[in-house]
Motif scaffolding. Sequence first.
Motif, PDB file in Angstrom:
ATOM      1  N   GLN A  87      -5.205   9.414 -21.335  1.00  0.00           N
ATOM      2  CA  GLN A  87      -6.482   9.670 -21.277  1.00  0.00           C
ATOM      3  C   GLN A  87      -6.495   9.608 -19.712  1.00  0.00           C
ATOM      4  O   GLN A  87      -5.936   9.082 -18.766  1.00  0.00           O
ATOM      5  CB  GLN A  87      -7.204   8.380 -21.588  1.00  0.00           C
ATOM      6  N   ASN A  88      -7.587  10.101 -19.185  1.00  0.00           N
ATOM      7  CA  ASN A  88      -8.118  10.426 -17.695  1.00  0.00           C
ATOM      8  C   ASN A  88      -9.616   9.757 -17.890  1.00  0.00           C
ATOM      9  O   ASN A  88     -10.232  10.256 -18.019  1.00  0.00           O
ATOM     10  CB  ASN A  88      -7.940  11.647 -17.049  1.00  0.00           C
ATOM     11  N   GLY A  89      -9.590   8.975 -17.061  1.00  0.00           N
ATOM     12  CA  GLY A  89     -10.996   8.423 -16.983  1.00  0.00           C
ATOM     13  C   GLY A  89     -11.159   7.359 -15.750  1.00  0.00           C
ATOM     14  O   GLY A  89     -10.235   7.162 -15.108  1.00  0.00           O
ATOM     15  N   ASP A  90     -12.481   6.854 -15.444  1.00  0.00           N
ATOM     16  CA  ASP A  90     -12.542   6.050 -14.625  1.00  0.00           C
ATOM     17  C   ASP A  90     -12.285   4.435 -14.669  1.00  0.00           C
ATOM     18  O   ASP A  90     -12.182   3.878 -15.848  1.00  0.00           O
ATOM     19  CB  ASP A  90     -14.092   5.976 -14.230  1.00  0.00           C
ATOM     20  N   GLU A  91     -11.555   4.069 -13.819  1.00  0.00           N
ATOM     21  CA  GLU A  91     -10.818   2.812 -13.862  1.00  0.00           C
ATOM     22  C   GLU A  91     -11.225   1.825 -12.446  1.00  0.00           C
ATOM     23  O   GLU A  91     -11.583   2.402 -11.488  1.00  0.00           O
ATOM     24  CB  GLU A  91      -9.344   2.866 -13.784  1.00  0.00           C
ATOM     25  N   GLY A  92     -11.670   0.642 -12.768  1.00  0.00           N
ATOM     26  CA  GLY A  92     -11.821  -0.377 -11.593  1.00  0.00           C
ATOM     27  C   GLY A  92     -11.015  -1.709 -11.674  1.00  0.00           C
ATOM     28  O   GLY A  92     -10.198  -1.450 -12.688  1.00  0.00           O
ATOM     29  N   CYS A  93     -11.144  -2.458 -10.604  1.00  0.00           N
ATOM     30  CA  CYS A  93     -10.237  -3.702 -10.781  1.00  0.00           C
ATOM     31  C   CYS A  93     -11.323  -4.564 -10.053  1.00  0.00           C
ATOM     32  O   CYS A  93     -11.989  -4.436  -8.929  1.00  0.00           O
ATOM     33  CB  CYS A  93      -9.166  -3.409  -9.834  1.00  0.00           C
ATOM     34  N   LEU A  94     -11.339  -5.827 -10.637  1.00  0.00           N
ATOM     35  CA  LEU A  94     -12.004  -6.969  -9.972  1.00  0.00           C
ATOM     36  C   LEU A  94     -11.597  -7.121  -8.517  1.00  0.00           C
ATOM     37  O   LEU A  94     -12.566  -7.957  -7.689  1.00  0.00           O
ATOM     38  CB  LEU A  94     -12.353  -8.361 -10.806  1.00  0.00           C
ATOM     39  N   SER A  95     -10.411  -6.805  -8.111  1.00  0.00           N
ATOM     40  CA  SER A  95     -10.066  -6.992  -6.708  1.00  0.00           C
ATOM     41  C   SER A  95     -10.242  -5.955  -5.793  1.00  0.00           C
ATOM     42  O   SER A  95     -10.066  -5.844  -4.454  1.00  0.00           O
ATOM     43  CB  SER A  95      -8.629  -7.065  -6.707  1.00  0.00           C
ATOM     44  N   PHE A  96     -11.098  -5.113  -6.295  1.00  0.00           N
ATOM     45  CA  PHE A  96     -11.635  -3.771  -5.535  1.00  0.00           C
ATOM     46  C   PHE A  96     -13.006  -3.780  -6.059  1.00  0.00           C
ATOM     47  O   PHE A  96     -13.538  -2.796  -6.545  1.00  0.00           O
ATOM     48  CB  PHE A  96     -10.839  -2.375  -5.936  1.00  0.00           C
ATOM     49  N   PRO A  97     -13.918  -4.662  -5.197  1.00  0.00           N
ATOM     50  CA  PRO A  97     -15.291  -4.390  -5.647  1.00  0.00           C
ATOM     51  C   PRO A  97     -16.054  -3.006  -5.459  1.00  0.00           C
ATOM     52  O   PRO A  97     -16.058  -2.409  -4.595  1.00  0.00           O
ATOM     53  CB  PRO A  97     -16.059  -5.556  -4.706  1.00  0.00           C
ATOM     54  N   ASP A  98     -16.623  -2.789  -6.432  1.00  0.00           N
ATOM     55  CA  ASP A  98     -17.539  -1.550  -6.489  1.00  0.00           C
ATOM     56  C   ASP A  98     -16.712  -0.302  -6.405  1.00  0.00           C
ATOM     57  O   ASP A  98     -17.540   0.623  -5.871  1.00  0.00           O
ATOM     58  CB  ASP A  98     -18.821  -1.727  -5.514  1.00  0.00           C
ATOM     59  N   LEU A 161     -10.509   2.254   1.570  1.00  0.00           N
ATOM     60  CA  LEU A 161      -9.406   1.172   1.112  1.00  0.00           C
ATOM     61  C   LEU A 161      -8.996   0.089   2.177  1.00  0.00           C
ATOM     62  O   LEU A 161      -8.364  -0.950   2.128  1.00  0.00           O
ATOM     63  CB  LEU A 161      -8.144   1.905   0.212  1.00  0.00           C
ATOM     64  N   ARG A 162      -8.640   1.150   3.199  1.00  0.00           N
ATOM     65  CA  ARG A 162      -8.219   0.519   4.523  1.00  0.00           C
ATOM     66  C   ARG A 162      -9.187  -0.559   5.069  1.00  0.00           C
ATOM     67  O   ARG A 162      -8.769  -1.682   5.584  1.00  0.00           O
ATOM     68  CB  ARG A 162      -7.829   1.638   5.607  1.00  0.00           C
ATOM     69  N   LYS A 163     -10.546  -0.193   4.990  1.00  0.00           N
ATOM     70  CA  LYS A 163     -11.507  -1.121   5.224  1.00  0.00           C
ATOM     71  C   LYS A 163     -11.484  -2.321   4.543  1.00  0.00           C
ATOM     72  O   LYS A 163     -11.642  -3.482   5.115  1.00  0.00           O
ATOM     73  CB  LYS A 163     -12.913  -0.252   5.275  1.00  0.00           C
ATOM     74  N   LEU A 164     -11.425  -2.134   3.163  1.00  0.00           N
ATOM     75  CA  LEU A 164     -11.444  -3.520   2.279  1.00  0.00           C
ATOM     76  C   LEU A 164     -10.179  -4.272   2.742  1.00  0.00           C
ATOM     77  O   LEU A 164     -10.249  -5.486   2.807  1.00  0.00           O
ATOM     78  CB  LEU A 164     -11.374  -3.047   1.028  1.00  0.00           C
ATOM     79  N   LYS A 165      -9.138  -3.682   2.811  1.00  0.00           N
ATOM     80  CA  LYS A 165      -7.857  -4.356   3.368  1.00  0.00           C
ATOM     81  C   LYS A 165      -7.920  -5.133   4.432  1.00  0.00           C
ATOM     82  O   LYS A 165      -7.497  -6.523   4.701  1.00  0.00           O
ATOM     83  CB  LYS A 165      -6.582  -3.527   3.174  1.00  0.00           C
ATOM     84  N   ARG A 166      -8.562  -4.556   5.507  1.00  0.00           N
ATOM     85  CA  ARG A 166      -8.684  -5.243   6.868  1.00  0.00           C
ATOM     86  C   ARG A 166      -9.519  -6.459   6.621  1.00  0.00           C
ATOM     87  O   ARG A 166      -9.269  -7.346   7.262  1.00  0.00           O
ATOM     88  CB  ARG A 166      -9.272  -4.039   7.979  1.00  0.00           C
ATOM     89  N   SER A 167     -10.721  -6.283   6.040  1.00  0.00           N
ATOM     90  CA  SER A 167     -11.589  -7.274   5.642  1.00  0.00           C
ATOM     91  C   SER A 167     -11.218  -8.595   5.236  1.00  0.00           C
ATOM     92  O   SER A 167     -11.231  -9.714   5.330  1.00  0.00           O
ATOM     93  CB  SER A 167     -12.892  -6.738   5.218  1.00  0.00           C
ATOM     94  N   THR A 168     -10.329  -8.241   4.111  1.00  0.00           N
ATOM     95  CA  THR A 168      -9.444  -9.395   3.231  1.00  0.00           C
ATOM     96  C   THR A 168      -8.335  -9.825   4.107  1.00  0.00           C
ATOM     97  O   THR A 168      -8.467 -11.303   4.326  1.00  0.00           O
ATOM     98  CB  THR A 168      -8.996  -8.832   2.074  1.00  0.00           C
ATOM     99  N   GLU A 169      -7.882  -9.187   5.009  1.00  0.00           N
ATOM    100  CA  GLU A 169      -6.896  -9.795   5.946  1.00  0.00           C
ATOM    101  C   GLU A 169      -7.530 -10.815   6.964  1.00  0.00           C
ATOM    102  O   GLU A 169      -6.977 -11.675   7.383  1.00  0.00           O
ATOM    103  CB  GLU A 169      -5.949  -8.881   6.817  1.00  0.00           C
ATOM    104  N   GLU A 170      -8.689 -10.085   7.439  1.00  0.00           N
ATOM    105  CA  GLU A 170      -9.380 -11.002   8.275  1.00  0.00           C
ATOM    106  C   GLU A 170      -9.952 -12.063   7.920  1.00  0.00           C
ATOM    107  O   GLU A 170      -9.822 -13.222   8.462  1.00  0.00           O
ATOM    108  CB  GLU A 170     -10.754 -10.306   8.958  1.00  0.00           C
TER     109      GLU A 170
END
Length: 176
Positions: A87-98, A161-170
């Motif tokens: 199957q090929n479909g949209d996937e998300g994760c609660l650790s990657f908001p929106d 993704l880089r932005k999210l990672k940086r904000s988590t690290e901060e």
Amino acid sequence: MAVRPIRMYGDPVLREMCQPVTEITPEIETLVVDLIDTMRDAQGIGLAAPQIGVPVRIFVIDLSATDAGEEPLAFINPEILRADGEQNGDEGCLSFPDYFDKIVRCDRVTAEATGIDGHGFEVEGMGIMARALLHETDHLNGVLFIDRMSKFRLRLAQGRLRKLKRSTEEDLGENG
Ligand code: ZN
């Protein structure tokens, strides 16, 4: 019973190889209840223990997304027994908001696990359930859904993704 903070992409606990559960202690029972509470609060269909900061092999899936009326199910020490189809479909994760993106996964998956009652069980899932079983099992091995993305899509998402990672690290840096 408590809603715990969800760890975001960039938190090193999401990359840990999670440890098997050797005994269903009261702490494990509390962890399972907290996982369910946290998943419901965030309106997710699945949540793995490392996502609330505990690197053990447990996840919960809200089956009501597929079978009306079913209670969320806890999977302790889960194993994927069979996975086929595509199957090929949209996937998300609660650790990657929106953030959602296209991920190719198997379409029919059989998993076995121990339940919170200590008994083993087996489930077969198709479609969204198959996707959830694979996604959550990946979490227990430190694998994230972005690792399953095509190189092309990953490239498109890189800035975000880089932005999210940086904000988590901060955030992690500020909190010690
Ligand atoms: Zn996830």
